[in-house]
Design a protein around this motif. Sequence first.
Motif, short mmCIF file in Angstrom:
data_model
loop_
_atom_site.label_atom_id
_atom_site.label_comp_id
_atom_site.label_asym_id
_atom_site.label_seq_id
_atom_site.Cartn_x
_atom_site.Cartn_y
_atom_site.Cartn_z
N LEU A 38 0.64 -1.73 0.11
CA LEU A 38 -0.02 -0.23 -0.47
C LEU A 38 0.89 1.35 0.05
O LEU A 38 0.19 2.14 -1.31
CB LEU A 38 -0.90 0.42 1.06
N HIS A 39 1.69 1.47 1.03
CA HIS A 39 2.82 2.79 1.31
C HIS A 39 3.30 3.28 0.35
O HIS A 39 3.21 3.84 -0.29
CB HIS A 39 2.69 2.77 2.30
N ALA A 40 4.30 2.15 -0.03
CA ALA A 40 4.87 2.14 -1.77
C ALA A 40 4.87 2.03 -2.77
O ALA A 40 4.49 3.39 -3.68
CB ALA A 40 6.24 1.23 -0.77
N PRO A 41 3.54 1.76 -3.04
CA PRO A 41 3.27 1.85 -4.63
C PRO A 41 2.33 3.09 -4.72
O PRO A 41 2.31 3.88 -5.67
CB PRO A 41 2.09 0.61 -4.99
N PHE A 42 1.82 3.61 -3.49
CA PHE A 42 0.84 5.13 -3.17
C PHE A 42 2.45 5.85 -3.52
O PHE A 42 1.67 6.91 -4.17
CB PHE A 42 0.36 4.90 -2.26
N GLN A 43 2.38 6.16 -3.26
CA GLN A 43 3.66 7.01 -2.84
C GLN A 43 5.20 6.85 -4.52
O GLN A 43 5.28 7.94 -4.57
CB GLN A 43 5.11 6.57 -1.85
N ILE A 44 5.55 5.61 -4.80
CA ILE A 44 5.54 5.72 -6.21
C ILE A 44 4.54 6.50 -6.93
O ILE A 44 5.25 7.55 -7.78
CB ILE A 44 5.96 4.64 -6.35
N ALA A 45 3.57 5.70 -7.09
CA ALA A 45 2.62 7.00 -8.12
C ALA A 45 2.61 9.13 -8.01
O ALA A 45 2.27 9.26 -8.65
CB ALA A 45 1.07 6.73 -7.63
N ASN A 46 2.85 8.84 -6.79
CA ASN A 46 2.81 10.36 -6.15
C ASN A 46 4.31 11.00 -7.12
O ASN A 46 4.42 12.43 -7.13
CB ASN A 46 2.39 10.70 -4.65
N VAL A 47 5.08 10.17 -6.61
CA VAL A 47 6.08 10.55 -7.23
C VAL A 47 6.42 10.62 -8.49
O VAL A 47 6.57 12.06 -9.22
CB VAL A 47 7.51 9.68 -7.33
N VAL A 48 5.29 9.84 -9.80
CA VAL A 48 5.48 9.45 -10.96
C VAL A 48 4.37 11.72 -11.37
O VAL A 48 5.16 11.99 -11.86
CB VAL A 48 4.51 9.13 -11.32
N LEU A 49 3.47 11.78 -10.30
CA LEU A 49 2.38 12.50 -10.64
C LEU A 49 3.24 13.85 -9.96
O LEU A 49 2.87 15.01 -11.02
CB LEU A 49 1.23 12.94 -9.76
N ALA A 50 4.03 14.15 -9.23
CA ALA A 50 5.12 15.22 -8.63
C ALA A 50 5.64 15.43 -9.92
O ALA A 50 6.26 16.39 -10.80
CB ALA A 50 5.88 14.89 -7.45
N LEU A 51 6.71 14.49 -11.09
CA LEU A 51 7.32 14.69 -11.89
C LEU A 51 6.55 14.91 -13.03
O LEU A 51 6.71 16.09 -13.86
CB LEU A 51 8.23 13.61 -12.40
N VAL A 52 5.84 14.46 -13.40
CA VAL A 52 4.57 15.58 -14.15
C VAL A 52 4.32 17.16 -14.22
O VAL A 52 4.61 17.62 -14.91
CB VAL A 52 3.23 14.71 -14.09
N VAL A 66 15.27 20.27 -5.95
CA VAL A 66 16.28 19.61 -4.86
C VAL A 66 14.51 18.71 -3.84
O VAL A 66 14.89 17.79 -3.98
CB VAL A 66 16.02 20.91 -3.79
N ILE A 67 13.60 19.40 -4.14
CA ILE A 67 12.38 18.10 -3.66
C ILE A 67 12.63 16.90 -4.14
O ILE A 67 11.87 15.88 -4.17
CB ILE A 67 11.68 19.15 -2.92
N VAL A 68 11.97 17.80 -5.65
CA VAL A 68 11.90 16.06 -6.79
C VAL A 68 12.81 15.86 -6.47
O VAL A 68 12.75 14.13 -6.56
CB VAL A 68 11.32 16.73 -8.25
N GLY A 69 14.07 15.83 -6.87
CA GLY A 69 15.64 14.81 -6.80
C GLY A 69 15.48 13.69 -5.86
O GLY A 69 15.57 12.82 -5.56
N LEU A 70 15.36 15.16 -4.87
CA LEU A 70 15.06 14.02 -3.05
C LEU A 70 14.41 12.49 -3.18
O LEU A 70 14.66 11.47 -2.65
CB LEU A 70 14.63 14.59 -2.17
N LEU A 71 12.71 13.17 -3.37
CA LEU A 71 11.86 11.93 -3.77
C LEU A 71 11.80 10.94 -4.77
O LEU A 71 11.86 9.64 -4.82
CB LEU A 71 10.30 12.54 -4.35
N VAL A 72 12.79 11.11 -6.30
CA VAL A 72 13.39 10.27 -7.05
C VAL A 72 14.50 9.80 -6.35
O VAL A 72 14.71 8.72 -6.75
CB VAL A 72 14.12 11.47 -8.30
N ALA A 73 15.62 9.61 -5.63
CA ALA A 73 16.64 9.54 -6.14
C ALA A 73 17.27 9.16 -3.93
O ALA A 73 17.95 8.35 -4.25
CB ALA A 73 17.90 10.22 -6.05
N VAL A 74 16.52 9.58 -3.21
CA VAL A 74 17.38 9.30 -2.31
C VAL A 74 15.47 8.63 -0.86
O VAL A 74 16.01 6.92 -0.82
CB VAL A 74 16.65 10.36 -0.77
N GLN A 75 14.89 8.87 -1.55
CA GLN A 75 14.50 8.48 -0.33
C GLN A 75 13.00 6.86 -0.52
O GLN A 75 12.95 5.71 -0.48
CB GLN A 75 12.19 9.22 -0.31
#
Length: 217
Positions: free
Chosen positions: A54-68, A95-104
């Motif tokens: 639940l948590h991981a797929p949900f956040q992955i989808a959120n990161v994709v939306l953030a990238l868009v 910076v925020i999106v970089g952390l979401l994509v590469a670090v978290q």
Amino acid sequence: MAFDTSQLPQGFEIPGQTALIAHASIICVVFVLLMTIAAITVRTPFNRIRVARLHAPFQIANVVLALVGIGLGSSVATTRHIPKGSTPHVVLDYVIVGLLVAVQPVLGVLQHLYFRKAERRGIFGWIHLFLGRSILILGLVNGARGFKLARDGKTAPYYAVFGLICAVYICVLLWDWRGRDIGKIGSPQGQICQTQPLRTDIGLTTKELTCILEEDS
């Protein structure tokens, strides 16, 4: 949204205005609503596979939306010939999106692997937790800066939803902490009882109730 169009000639279209509205809409929904809900999922009474399913797929989808959303914002800057590093709002976005994509995601995977062995949160989990909260706060603050940059004074709905979500998030945290404290008090001699899945060669099959005696500090 970004400009006062009353002084513009009739029929004049502001370059990049549609992309700007889409950028603001997507980023606001992601950071104010979706990411907060995804963070709350690890504090709700689901079973122990809630993180992986639940948590991981949900956040992955959120990161994709953030990238868009960031892509749309970048296109607006290009269309309007705005240097991408000229404002704190744009820099903080990257910076925020970089952390979401590469670090978290890396921290999340490392914590998941550690938890499967140690059955507790390790250093990667704590960093993932507090970095995630910091990113969420930065995203919310940067959203307000974005409205200011766009010269849009209609920010009342943003702050209203922001306040409501923050209140819900804090209530869920308090409820979770209170539940843990009650569980400790209700167990004799400092025992912590929790349902744990039994692992076999073919995967998770049944569950058992195990009580762990806390060591004296």
